[in-house]
Design an enzyme around this catalytic site. Sequence first.
Site, PDB file in Angstrom:
ATOM      1  N   HIS A   1      38.551  20.605 -14.157  1.00  0.00           N
ATOM      2  CA  HIS A   1      38.869  19.851 -15.373  1.00  0.00           C
ATOM      3  C   HIS A   1      39.417  18.479 -15.002  1.00  0.00           C
ATOM      4  O   HIS A   1      40.589  18.335 -14.668  1.00  0.00           O
ATOM      5  CB  HIS A   1      39.881  20.639 -16.224  1.00  0.00           C
TER       6      HIS A   1
ATOM      7  N   GLU B   1      42.632  19.696 -12.997  1.00  0.00           N
ATOM      8  CA  GLU B   1      43.044  21.095 -13.086  1.00  0.00           C
ATOM      9  C   GLU B   1      41.907  21.920 -12.484  1.00  0.00           C
ATOM     10  O   GLU B   1      40.775  21.869 -12.977  1.00  0.00           O
ATOM     11  CB  GLU B   1      43.257  21.516 -14.548  1.00  0.00           C
TER      12      GLU B   1
ATOM     13  N   ASN C   1      46.513  20.901 -21.696  1.00  0.00           N
ATOM     14  CA  ASN C   1      46.219  20.805 -23.125  1.00  0.00           C
ATOM     15  C   ASN C   1      46.926  21.888 -23.939  1.00  0.00           C
ATOM     16  O   ASN C   1      47.221  21.694 -25.118  1.00  0.00           O
ATOM     17  CB  ASN C   1      44.704  20.863 -23.363  1.00  0.00           C
TER      18      ASN C   1
ATOM     19  N   SER D   1      37.486  21.569 -21.102  1.00  0.00           N
ATOM     20  CA  SER D   1      38.921  21.303 -21.177  1.00  0.00           C
ATOM     21  C   SER D   1      39.643  22.427 -21.897  1.00  0.00           C
ATOM     22  O   SER D   1      40.860  22.412 -21.993  1.00  0.00           O
ATOM     23  CB  SER D   1      39.183  19.976 -21.880  1.00  0.00           C
TER      24      SER D   1
END
Length: 692
Positions: free
Chosen positions: A437, A449, A487, A416
């Site tokens: 991801h 992702e 993130n 991640s």
Amino acid sequence: MAAINPVVDLAMDGDIAILSVNHPPVNALSQQVRAGLLDGIRRAIGDAAVRAIVLICDGKTFIAGADITEFGKPPVAPSLAEVEDALEGSPRPVIAAIHGTALGGGLEVALCCHYRVAVPSARCGLPEVNLGLLPGAGGTQRLPRIVGVEQALDMVTSGKHVDAKAAHAAGLIDELVAEGDLRGGAIGFARRVVAEGRPLRRVRDLDDKVAAARGKPEIFEAFRKANAKKFRGFLAPEYNIRTIEAAVDKPFDEGLAIERKLFIELMQGTQSAAQRYVFFAERQVWKIPDVPDDTPAIPIRKVGVIGAGTMGGGIAMNFANIGMPVTIVETKQDALDRGLGVVRKNYERSTKSGRLTMAGVEQRMQLLTGTLALEQLADCDLVIEAVFENMDIKREVFGKLDRIVKPGAILATNTSALDINQIATAVQRPDAVIGLHFFSPANVMRLVEVVRAQHTSKPVIATSMQLARKLGKIAALVGVCPGFVGNRILYARSQQASAMLMEGAMPWDIDQAIYDFGLPMGPFAMSDLAGLDIGWSAEKSKSSIREVLCEQNRRGQKTGAGFYDYDEQRNPRPSPVTEKIVKDFAARSGQPQRTISQQEILERCLYAQINEGAKILEEKIAIRPSDIDIVWINGYGWPVYRGGPMFYADTVGLHEVVARLEDYGPRLGKDFAISPLLRQMAADGKRFQDLK
Ligand code: CAA
């Protein structure tokens, strides 16, 4: 066959007129279609030889709605209402012949026909609510007159498609005709209508189904209450409900006027603009400028997943759901057994809600093979690594995979945040390495992702995107940077949230502001859910409030306390213990305290996210602003009716965003810098939507 115009034809089959629409891709009701239909109906009616009219479409579907690209532009005649009046007022019976999907304006047109036939595979629906709208062409007034108030409420507020069989049972479809012979079936039906002298059945004249709900406002109140959580923040569901109320309480034409008024209000509002933008963003996200649709894909028939933890198990479930065999590798038998046990439990939970049968569970479990031997992955076409977030471990795993897995296979990591370029240096075939991801829980969350590393090949990218689509996910292609898109933006928000905690706001103040804005939870509730001890160890210094909480065994929901206190049902309560920890910590740091307004909380959190999004665009980590919005809507619950952070920035005005960030100045942190791209666009009076 006579062409009315390039998209509508009129032909005769004996004494039946066939009015057909041919306007790919979905026969949307654009101006030319409306004009052609109006002209065609008038010609058919004007021809004394015509006994009935069949309205049918070429291509893959019946009319799938109004042309959304025309929304927000000045209307061009003829209006859809004119077309509908001509159909409904026809002195000869009009029969809609439906295949594919009759959606929105398409179903509304069909409801103005006197009869409807469909092939069994057809579906009907009024999905306008998903565009922040309501059916604005009489659908809210006609649908309940056929299917009744309860089903109409459900259909207009959920946007759900109803299959032809259910539509037939509800009276929406008069007859099902043979698959593959819609035209013949519809003509046969039309001939019977003529031969039997059946009446011109106008839906607007029906009353018994709506009369059944008249004088019973409790039906609507109960519906609102039952769905309050689902509808939170959205305008369109409530407006849709009001139109159905009008269908019950008012004469048809008055109801139609109410529908029109509410439709225009929604159409002119920001929510619908946002939801329409998201509709196109969801389609745009699959398009990759340098990886065209005809890029050869790698056949994927067998998948390997390394790690049977929460992520690995969830990822494996996705593949089993589409019937693909998966080999799951763990290092220890008990971890493997535990992981497979959790997968089974998750599946079994779905049987309780009726989404899955026990046979379905067994079928999926049989596709999952557990092993302790990495060598078992040799013949996989795709391997996804989902082990501990540690670069050395990941590199070691990839080095081994490189020696084991067959040539041509895709080697993916579910990291991640780690640098995938660095992971790729562990193999001799960096072109095969990509990031996939998934978001937790991976069997539920829609976002993936897809992370393109420096050497990732185009076929590997194309295959990954196609695979994500097959899994029912929405995928955004992003580049390598710490935290990728989602993130990284989350981190920008967390920094502001943590800073405000030190300045005098409590976790619940910040969370409340974010929740009221429309997200499912704020940053502190989210941390409690994830666990505060991720990446924490007791040996570390007490350098943050989070670490002090961990010290005191307040590690989040799982320990019954974190930023919040939790009861048995995991309901959060503001915690006096946390409040003291925060205040003591701020005092020790010599941080002056003040009251922080809700406006400041929102602006600092959200504008910092927007700023980070602009940097991501500058660095070309995301292809386009709308991809960032797709990530935040599907991965973090950003409210669809606000269109994602970048669309939201446009509604605020980039100039205003920059001005407020400048006002906050040093409070934003010593490392905070306004993105040059954002500054430039603000100065030029541009919007992110202008960056194509
Ligand atoms: N208007 C304009 N373009 C549309 C469209 C519409 N109503 N529906 C789909 N398209 C376009 C898509 O943008 C896409 O374009 P690109 O290929 O350029 O990306 C193309 O048609 C194909 O669409 P999909 O990729 O979605 O194709 P699909 O086969 O997966 O799905 C569909 C087909 C089920 C019809 C789906 O496109 C869909 O749900 N469309 C929207 C339906 C809708 O919301 N209708 C209501 C419109 S509002 C209305 O009708 C208001 C009213 O009351 C009058």
